[in-house]
Design an enzyme around this catalytic site. Structure first.
Site, PDB file in Angstrom:
ATOM      1  N   LYS A  38       0.849  -1.198   0.000  1.00 15.47           N
ATOM      2  CA  LYS A  38       0.000   0.000   0.000  1.00 15.47           C
ATOM      3  C   LYS A  38       0.886   1.251   0.000  1.00 15.47           C
ATOM      4  O   LYS A  38       2.099   1.167   0.274  1.00 15.47           O
ATOM      5  CB  LYS A  38      -0.912  -0.011   1.235  1.00 15.47           C
ATOM      6  CG  LYS A  38      -0.151   0.010   2.558  1.00 15.47           C
ATOM      7  CD  LYS A  38      -1.059  -0.277   3.741  1.00 15.47           C
ATOM      8  CE  LYS A  38      -0.271  -0.317   5.028  1.00 15.47           C
ATOM      9  NZ  LYS A  38      -1.079  -0.821   6.158  1.00 15.47           N
ATOM     10  N   TYR A 258      18.408  28.500   9.383  1.00 14.54           N
ATOM     11  CA  TYR A 258      17.235  29.229   9.892  1.00 14.54           C
ATOM     12  C   TYR A 258      17.196  29.213  11.413  1.00 14.54           C
ATOM     13  O   TYR A 258      17.394  28.175  12.045  1.00 14.54           O
ATOM     14  CB  TYR A 258      15.946  28.576   9.387  1.00 14.54           C
ATOM     15  CG  TYR A 258      15.613  28.876   7.947  1.00 14.54           C
ATOM     16  CD1 TYR A 258      15.374  30.183   7.511  1.00 14.54           C
ATOM     17  CD2 TYR A 258      15.506  27.845   7.024  1.00 14.54           C
ATOM     18  CE1 TYR A 258      15.051  30.448   6.189  1.00 14.54           C
ATOM     19  CE2 TYR A 258      15.175  28.101   5.695  1.00 14.54           C
ATOM     20  CZ  TYR A 258      14.953  29.403   5.288  1.00 14.54           C
ATOM     21  OH  TYR A 258      14.630  29.656   3.987  1.00 14.54           O
TER      22      TYR A 258
END
Ligand SMILES: *Cc1c(COP(=O)(O)O)cnc(C)c1O
Length: 368
Positions: A38, A258
């Site tokens: 899946k 950052y």
């Protein structure tokens, strides 16, 4: 859009997947095994995986009909099970035409199946809620549902299934309780049983039954976060790799990236690799998350950006732009990256971004 010059790619080792499938079968030698593919084969590319396993797999399991149709349309003829069954009654006609087996986990699905007019007998896997409490028939509903399906002329093979909530905790008694609830609900019924996901294949042999459902272990990763002795032979099927695109030397006290989350505590050589959270690398990766440069382990420093990460190259005087960087694979276990990012390998794999090329290596060449 895949840019061919950007060095990031996920290499998928199909021979490892085949090895892991065979190993799952060896651990439960009296059971057949549905290879769970899946979510695009947990991000590894369901079609290529299914082709690599087609000549050996007892069947495949997917979440929904679109995933099954994709396999059928690419020539896969093996049995396929819809793990959540159908989402609407008209999907039964599609499943009938494509020859798909379906889970029946609710009274509504049971009614749809009984009212259907398929061209051939439908194979149904009756799902019992033995304690996961997500989907499945209640223990008291099981015998009645089984009788209705067994008496229905357009229903064929039946399998009794359930799913574990805590099979990845070998010391925890909850799995034993689920096994007992399952056994009691089935009573004396002689019907094939399917309980075991990867964790139960490894840790709960008493739950192997007639059909196992290996998922994560096919991809070479232990579902038990702290490992398991029987998981050692698994071979990681995905290597997520990129390359260094920039190198700079910073003084002690300089921040990186950052928010300046990482501040150099000594003169530091910083490398930048082409991979970021838009590619599926976890943004929550902490400073210290392992990564390998030219096969040598080092660590992430500074926050993960959308398209780049920053690494510690201090002490790697020979590091060069273009050097290979492994994010996870055979050198860096995906479970280590997951743990350092407060997630699980399942999420890392299924989160691989669309712009990351999947390069299938090994067995599939015969299909080209
Ligand atoms: C996804 C899934 C599996 C496979 O689980 P793993 O932990 O990846 O082995 C098995 N059974 C069901 C019902 C599933 O949904």
């Amino acid at each position: 859009m895949k840019s061919p010059a950007r060095p990031l790619r996920a290499r998928i080792h199909l021979d490892a997947v085949l090895h892991n499938y065979r190993y799952a079968k060896r651990l439960a030698p009296s059971a057949r095994a549905l290879a769970v593919v899946k979510a695009n084969g947990y991000g590894h590319g369901a079609i290529s995986l299914a082709r690599a396993l087609a000549s050996e797999a007892d069947g495949f399991a997917v979440a929904c009909i679109d995933e099954a149709m994709e396999l059928r349309e690419s020539g896969i003829r093996n049995p396929i099970l819809l793990l959540e069954g159908v989402f609407a009654p008209d999907e039964i006609a599609l499943a009938d035409r494509a020859g798909l087996a379906m889970v029946v986990h609710s009274r509504q699905q049971l009614e749809w199946v009984l009212a259907a007019r398929p061209s051939r007998p439908l194979e149904c896997w009756i799902k019992l809620d033995s304690g996961m409490h997500r989907v499945g028939l209640a223990p008291g509903e099981f015998a009645g549902a089984h009788a209705a399906l067994a008496d229905c002329p357009h229903v064929g093979n039946l399998v009794a299934m359930s799913h574990f909530a805590r099979a990845d905790e070998p010391e925890h008694p909850y799995t034993e309780r689920q096994i007992a609830v399952f056994g009691q609900a089935l009573g004396g019924l002689r019907i094939p049983r399917s309980l075991a996901n990867s964790a139960a294949i490894l840790a709960w042999p008493q739950a192997h039954g007639e059909w196992t459902r290996p998922g994560l272990m096919l991809y070479g990763i232990s579902p038990l976060p702290d490992g398991h002795p029987l998981a050692t032979p698994l071979q990681p099927a995905m290597t997520l790799e990129s390359a260094i695109l920039s190198i700079r030397d910073l003084e002690a006290g300089e921040p990186v990236g950052y928010g300046g989350r990482f501040v150099c505590d000594r003169p530091t050589r910083v490398g930048v690799a082409a991979v970021g959270y838009a590619d599926g690398y976890p943004r929550h990766a902490r400073d210290g998350t392992p990564v390998a440069v030219k096969g040598r382990r080092t660590r992430i420093i500074g926050r993960v950006s959308m398209d780049m990460i920053t690494l510690d190259l201090t002490g790697m005087a020979d590091a060069r732009i273009g050097d290979p960087v492994e994010l996870w694979g055979t050198t860096i276990p995906a479970n280590e990256v997951a743990q350092a990012s407060d997630t699980i390998a399942y999420q890392l794999f299924t989160g691989i971004g669309r712009r990351v090329p999947l390069i299938h290596e090994g067995l599939q060449t015969q299909w080209k």
